[in-house]
Design a protein around this motif. Sequence first.
Motif, PDB file in Angstrom:
ATOM      1  N   TYR A 191      15.770  26.410  26.048  1.00 39.47           N
ATOM      2  CA  TYR A 191      14.573  27.248  25.850  1.00 39.47           C
ATOM      3  C   TYR A 191      14.159  27.229  24.377  1.00 39.47           C
ATOM      4  N   ALA A 192      15.152  27.196  23.491  1.00 37.31           N
ATOM      5  CA  ALA A 192      14.851  27.180  22.046  1.00 37.31           C
ATOM      6  C   ALA A 192      14.098  25.906  21.659  1.00 37.31           C
ATOM      7  N   ALA A 193      14.206  24.875  22.488  1.00 35.79           N
ATOM      8  CA  ALA A 193      13.550  23.597  22.163  1.00 35.79           C
ATOM      9  C   ALA A 193      12.339  23.341  23.065  1.00 35.79           C
ATOM     10  N   ARG A 194      11.811  24.393  23.701  1.00 38.16           N
ATOM     11  CA  ARG A 194      10.802  24.176  24.744  1.00 38.16           C
ATOM     12  C   ARG A 194       9.488  23.616  24.224  1.00 38.16           C
ATOM     13  N   ASP A 195       9.161  23.803  22.931  1.00 38.04           N
ATOM     14  CA  ASP A 195       7.899  23.218  22.455  1.00 38.04           C
ATOM     15  C   ASP A 195       8.125  21.857  21.793  1.00 38.04           C
ATOM     16  N   GLY A 196       9.321  21.282  21.985  1.00 42.90           N
ATOM     17  CA  GLY A 196       9.588  19.953  21.434  1.00 42.90           C
ATOM     18  C   GLY A 196      10.395  20.005  20.149  1.00 42.90           C
ATOM     19  N   GLN A 197      10.476  21.167  19.511  1.00 43.97           N
ATOM     20  CA  GLN A 197      11.364  21.316  18.345  1.00 43.97           C
ATOM     21  C   GLN A 197      12.338  22.462  18.613  1.00 43.97           C
ATOM     22  N   TYR A 198      13.577  22.264  18.220  1.00 50.21           N
ATOM     23  CA  TYR A 198      14.576  23.319  18.366  1.00 50.21           C
ATOM     24  C   TYR A 198      14.277  24.429  17.356  1.00 50.21           C
ATOM     25  N   ARG A 199      14.094  25.666  17.851  1.00 51.37           N
ATOM     26  CA  ARG A 199      13.688  26.777  16.980  1.00 51.37           C
ATOM     27  C   ARG A 199      14.565  28.003  17.205  1.00 51.37           C
ATOM     28  N   SER A 200      14.349  29.023  16.369  1.00 53.96           N
ATOM     29  CA  SER A 200      15.077  30.287  16.516  1.00 53.96           C
ATOM     30  C   SER A 200      14.708  30.961  17.843  1.00 53.96           C
ATOM     31  N   LEU A 201      15.653  31.721  18.385  1.00 53.57           N
ATOM     32  CA  LEU A 201      15.405  32.456  19.637  1.00 53.57           C
ATOM     33  C   LEU A 201      14.835  33.843  19.359  1.00 53.57           C
ATOM     34  N   THR A 202      14.533  34.132  18.111  1.00 57.67           N
ATOM     35  CA  THR A 202      14.077  35.482  17.734  1.00 57.67           C
ATOM     36  C   THR A 202      12.777  35.414  16.946  1.00 57.67           C
ATOM     37  N   ARG A 203      12.095  36.534  16.884  1.00 54.52           N
ATOM     38  CA  ARG A 203      10.946  36.671  15.971  1.00 54.52           C
ATOM     39  C   ARG A 203      11.064  38.030  15.308  1.00 54.52           C
ATOM     40  N   TRP A 204      11.131  38.051  13.984  1.00 50.51           N
ATOM     41  CA  TRP A 204      11.188  39.321  13.238  1.00 50.51           C
ATOM     42  C   TRP A 204       9.916  39.478  12.426  1.00 50.51           C
ATOM     43  N   THR A 205       9.332  40.661  12.459  1.00 52.37           N
ATOM     44  CA  THR A 205       8.117  40.938  11.687  1.00 52.37           C
ATOM     45  C   THR A 205       8.229  42.339  11.082  1.00 52.37           C
ATOM     46  N   VAL A 206       7.374  42.599  10.090  1.00 55.95           N
ATOM     47  CA  VAL A 206       7.301  43.963   9.555  1.00 55.95           C
ATOM     48  C   VAL A 206       6.009  44.575  10.065  1.00 55.95           C
ATOM     49  N   GLN A 207       6.110  45.725  10.691  1.00 60.85           N
ATOM     50  CA  GLN A 207       4.909  46.423  11.186  1.00 60.85           C
ATOM     51  C   GLN A 207       4.982  47.871  10.760  1.00 60.85           C
ATOM     52  N   ASP A 208       4.006  48.269   9.943  1.00 59.83           N
ATOM     53  CA  ASP A 208       3.986  49.616   9.371  1.00 59.83           C
ATOM     54  C   ASP A 208       5.335  49.910   8.698  1.00 59.83           C
ATOM     55  N   ASP A 209       6.012  50.951   9.171  1.00 61.14           N
ATOM     56  CA  ASP A 209       7.266  51.322   8.500  1.00 61.14           C
ATOM     57  C   ASP A 209       8.489  50.770   9.216  1.00 61.14           C
ATOM     58  N   HIS A 210       8.288  49.724   9.997  1.00 55.30           N
ATOM     59  CA  HIS A 210       9.417  49.238  10.794  1.00 55.30           C
ATOM     60  C   HIS A 210       9.609  47.730  10.682  1.00 55.30           C
ATOM     61  N   LEU A 211      10.869  47.347  10.791  1.00 61.26           N
ATOM     62  CA  LEU A 211      11.190  45.939  11.018  1.00 61.26           C
ATOM     63  C   LEU A 211      11.259  45.791  12.535  1.00 61.26           C
ATOM     64  N   MET A 212      10.488  44.839  13.064  1.00 64.96           N
ATOM     65  CA  MET A 212      10.440  44.668  14.522  1.00 64.96           C
ATOM     66  C   MET A 212      11.054  43.319  14.888  1.00 64.96           C
TER      67      MET A 212
END
Length: 424
Positions: free
Chosen positions: A287-308
């Motif tokens: 699944y990590a390689a589903r778009d043709g490149q092996y990638r992270s299984l997570t997505r982290w972002t900052v939204q307002d006062d939180h790390l999501m």
Amino acid sequence: MVNSRIPGFYGWPLAERRRVLTELTGLQLTALDPGALELSLADKLIENVVGVLGIPLGLGLNFRMNGTDYLVPLAVEEPSVVAAFSHASKLVRMGGGFEAEADPPHMIGQLQLSPNSEQEANRVEHKLRSASERITRAAKTAAERMEKRGGGYQSHCVRYIRDTRGGPPIVVLHIVIHVANAMGANLVNHVAETLTPLVEKIAGIPVGLKILSNFSDLRLARATARVPISALGGVQIAHKVVEADRFAYLDPYRAATHNKGFMNGVDAVALATGNDWRAIEAGCHAYAARDGQYRSLTRWTVQDDHLMGHTEIPMAVGTVGGITRSHPTIALAHQILGIRDAQVLAALFAASGLAQNLAAIKALSTEGIQRGHMSLHARQLALAAGAQLDEVEAVVHKTIESGPVSARRVEEALTQHRHGRKLA
Ligand code: MEV
């Protein structure tokens, strides 16, 4: 509902931890003792048995998912994994805990047909498509025993796979089965094998492989974590975590290590609950390689006062079948966890991976992991050397301050510490 927040648990002697676990769950813990898996039973599970391997079983604490607390059994030989799980779960708990869910347990079975030419492949594809109703009827019958558990045949499709290297195409029949609370490998393989004579008759050529796919992308689990930036230690740390995640998204060399840390959490729950971690690993990496490149299984972002944080992974796990009941320690791990629904368990796997990943990339983005590893190691050695609880921190500090951690140096630090106390 248990409260998974147990301050001080880490520092208590093992016997005290077990006493509290019994008190909280009402469970007798003899199935956690060494030797719980008897040789005679082990001898029936696999071939050429000569013994039984012990792996430590720890409790992941502070874990809350969809408003419910869970004590999470983690079977793992690597120091820091259980501490990291509990630390990250505590941070996520401060934002309300994990939100997680999973798709219905739809597993794929594959029947391979290898025609000799493109013309033959076209014919085979056409014949299979035209026989859709016969295939449906036969698959329904083959999966009938799942119907009383709310599962059974769902659908099928014909896939036409070109060989870009010049060979003839491969035609594949996918059968999709709802496997209820099981991982489902046995049932799906049974259905695939049962269908084989019919499919051969329809296609006019022999079926090759008939087996489940471990790329269970119809059975995805998702988890979201929301950590207040104040709990994390500031917005700079949050941005460093996001940057670490971006690194793993873009670079497969980093993604492999990032995902290894993620799988530390997933595999430890899988081993404790008797789920097939090789199948889970294979599915997640595909699944990590589903778009043709092996990638992270997570997505982290900052939204307002939180790390999501967010993850989505294929998750073929069961609460019944396999060794979930027959292995005494695994059966007890299921009781401690208290989850009967495989979709809830799949969601917990996804959240566990996210917890482990958060702890790893937070540590890597700040002090690095060696210091934490070393102080845990020193703490274990200090307790083994006979340090009392009120001595441990000072001994760990003294050991780390003076160089690399070893049993001999921890013993020296303990002797010096006691000597210093006598003089004081
Ligand atoms: C070690 O078991 C896992 C880590 O390497 C994961 C990572 O680098 O993100 C710390």
